[in-house]
Scaffold this motif. Structure first.
Motif: not given
Lengths: 179, 397
Positions: B354, B358-359, B272, B361, A63-64, B170, A66
């Motif tokens: 996603g 779309r990120d 992911w 987390t 993930s990015q 990614l 933040r």
């Protein structure tokens, strides 16, 4: 340990390579890492963002970033880009004088002059990446300067590697700030 | 071992070089382009002794690969998204013709609206094409899987094309330290390609690509299904062999993370999995036994292994990065079908996340775990929820 870094730069200043170089140096220091650009594209002169993670174990995150531990600003005009740095983190800016940055820990150095001094100018753009990383090594101690110099010389062979290494060393000595 | 910092795309190209591929035909498309650019450099410098065929489209790229593979060559191509869709007719041809083509698909969302970012709909759109589909989590696995793919594709028990799916940007554009196996090691793992009896041989003329009457077509399809079933064992064997040589293996058909004693498990494909594993650690630090099951193979679908891993789990979250409009979601349906077939009945809840890059987390995955456990405890239906949907009152944010 996980240390996250954001690079704010303009296309041509070498921020994408900087992130890779830093991971390379981290590996030579016995650490792991991951470098990635802002997913999209890069254009010379336009704002360019890249990222790096350094850890003592393989990085699994995709993930990015933040809230980075460090923000490296290659072009002063991009210092206020909305990146929120961790409170205990730091901001390092390419600037001849103290930059206007609202953060407790700010460092600066004139990386553009250093790049020019060593002839690191390509298509009119001073490549400040090696200098910025030299300063980063000094102010964080995350990667050893020797690992950085070794990484630089393995990425650029011969004279170009030497010039970049000298720029990094000079920046390592010149960077100021911290309060 | 000395580590090299390279990107996912560069790792795929390096794998192709180490596998001594003989013919490459490809057409550029973001985010795949760097793979074929890098291969072109290897061919130009003589590091890879291969024929590089420049083609006018992805359809032609696969057609050239089919011809070269039918001629007995070890072949490679790569594409993404729109390119894969344009190639689709030939993708099905390669599968049906049982040709051991290997292709990297750098996963990218499908237009409209235009997107260059990651989701899994491109490769999943080809799930019925007769290709083995393997999904990687990181740069090291991308390189290792390219080499494994040729062993799988060319195994006489399989003889199927293999698609290596890596997440656009990614993985494709992320630089990570990896171990690069020596040429000698790869040569010992992957023998030189020996042409099978049915390759095109000008001294022994045969007819290829002729029509199959209703009296014979079904048998070809049955054998394709059997080959895919056989591939399950081969994918595992090849991954185990690679593990013995390099110390790196990926669980064969499924990669299990903390699933042994888990009460809740997230099932997914792609990179992911790393963020989900971080989330599982967070859940465990809070006393909840969470795990992650990453499907490394979606074709063949590892139903038996999946059921074995999930049979004692209370609640399962299936997280799709793809959409089959009108179906709740793709992996969710396949996972549920596998569980039903084998009589295992954990609570299963679906999530879609996603899409279009779309990120997502670790915190999003923590929410997925919590939402799934809540649904299980309250006896709710497993209705699919969209993660992080904006401006719509979906409840899950």
């Amino acid at each position: 340990m996980l240390y996250e870094i954001c690079f704010n730069a303009r296309g041509g200043q070498g921020a994408v390579i900087a992130a890779r170089l830093l991971v390379h140096a981290a590996c030579l220091s016995g650490l792991w890492g991951q470098a990635f650009p802002l997913f999209g594209g890069e254009r010379r002169g336009a704002p360019v963002f890249s990222y790096a993670r350094i850890s003592d174990k393989p990085v699994r995150l995709r993930s990015q970033i933040r809230e980075p531990d460090a923000l490296l600003v290659f072009d002063r005009s991009l210092a206020k880009s909305g990146v929120k740095v961790k409170e205990e983190g730091l901001v390092l800016v390419n600037s001849p004088s103290r930059p206007q940055v609202a953060h407790a820990k700010v460092y600066w150095l004139d990386a553009t002059s250093i790049a020019k001094k060593y002839g690191l100018v390509f298509a009119g753009w001073p490549a400040v990446n090696s200098a910025m990383l030299g300063a980063f090594a000094r102010v964080t101690g995350i990667v050893a300067i020797n690992s950085l110099l070794e990484a630089i010389k393995s990425v650029w062979a011969g004279t170009l590697g030497d010039l970049n290494a000298r720029a990094a060393e000079e920046a390592y000595r010149e960077v100021v700030g911290g309060a | 071992m000395q580590k090299t910092v390279i990107s996912g795309n560069e790792a795929v190209a390096l794998g192709v070089k180490l596998a001594k591929v003989q013919v490459v035909a490809a057409y550029p498309i973001t985010p795949q382009t760097i793979i074929v650019e890098k291969i072109a450099e290897y061919v130009e410098s003589g590091e890879l002794k291969a024929r590089f065929i420049n083609v006018e489209s992805e359809h032609s790229a696969m057609a050239a690969c089919i011809g070269a593979a039918a001629g007995g060559a070890r072949v490679f191509t790569a594409t993404s998204s729109q390119g894969l869709l344009y190639m689709s007719e030939m993708v099905f041809w390669a599968g049906g013709a049982r040709l051991p083509v290997v292709m990297a698909v750098v996963n990218r969302a499908i237009a409209p609206p235009w997107s260059i970012w990651c989701d899994h709909n491109d490769a999943l759109s080809q799930r019925d094409s007769g290709w083995v589909q393997l999904w990687v989590e990181n740069v090291q696995e991308a390189l290792d899987t390219v080499i494994q793919a040729y062993r799988i594709a060319e195994d006489e028990r399989v003889m199927l094309p293999v698609m290596i799916c890596l997440d656009g940007f990614l993985v494709s554009h992320s630089y990570e330290p990896i171990e690069v196996p020596s040429q000698q090691l790869v040569d010992s793992f992957l023998p030189e390609k020996t042409p099978a009896p049915y390759w095109i041989d000008v001294t022994n003329p045969r007819s290829y690509g002729t029509i199959a009457s209703p009296e014979t077509y079904m048998e070809f399809r049955y054998e394709l299904q059997e080959a895919m079933e056989g591939a399950k064992r081969v994918v595992k064997e090849v991954d185990e062999d690679w593990g013995r040589l390099t110390g790196r293996s990926y669980g064969g058909l499924i990669d299990l993370y903390l699933c042994d004693d888990a009460e809740v498990v997230a099932v997914l494909i792609g990179s992911w999995a790393g963020d989900a594993k971080e989330a599982a650690d967070i859940m465990r630090s809070r006393g909840v036994k969470a795990g992650v099951l990453r499907l490394r193979s979606t074709r063949p679908f590892p139903a038996e292994d999946l059921v074995e891993a999930l049979k004692d789990v209370d609640a399962v979250a299936v997280v799709d990065r793809s959409l089959s409009p009108g179906l709740p979601s793709i992996l969710l349906s396949e996972v549920k079908a596998a569980l039903y077939e084998h009589g295992a009945k954990p609570y299963v809840k679906g999530f879609i996340a996603g899409l279009g890059g779309r990120d997502v987390t670790p915190q999003d995955f923590v929410n997925v775990f919590e939402r799934t456990l809540k649904g299980f405890k309250k006896g709710e239906t497993g209705k699919v929820e969209w993660v992080g949907l904006r401006g719509v009152g979906s409840g899950h944010r």
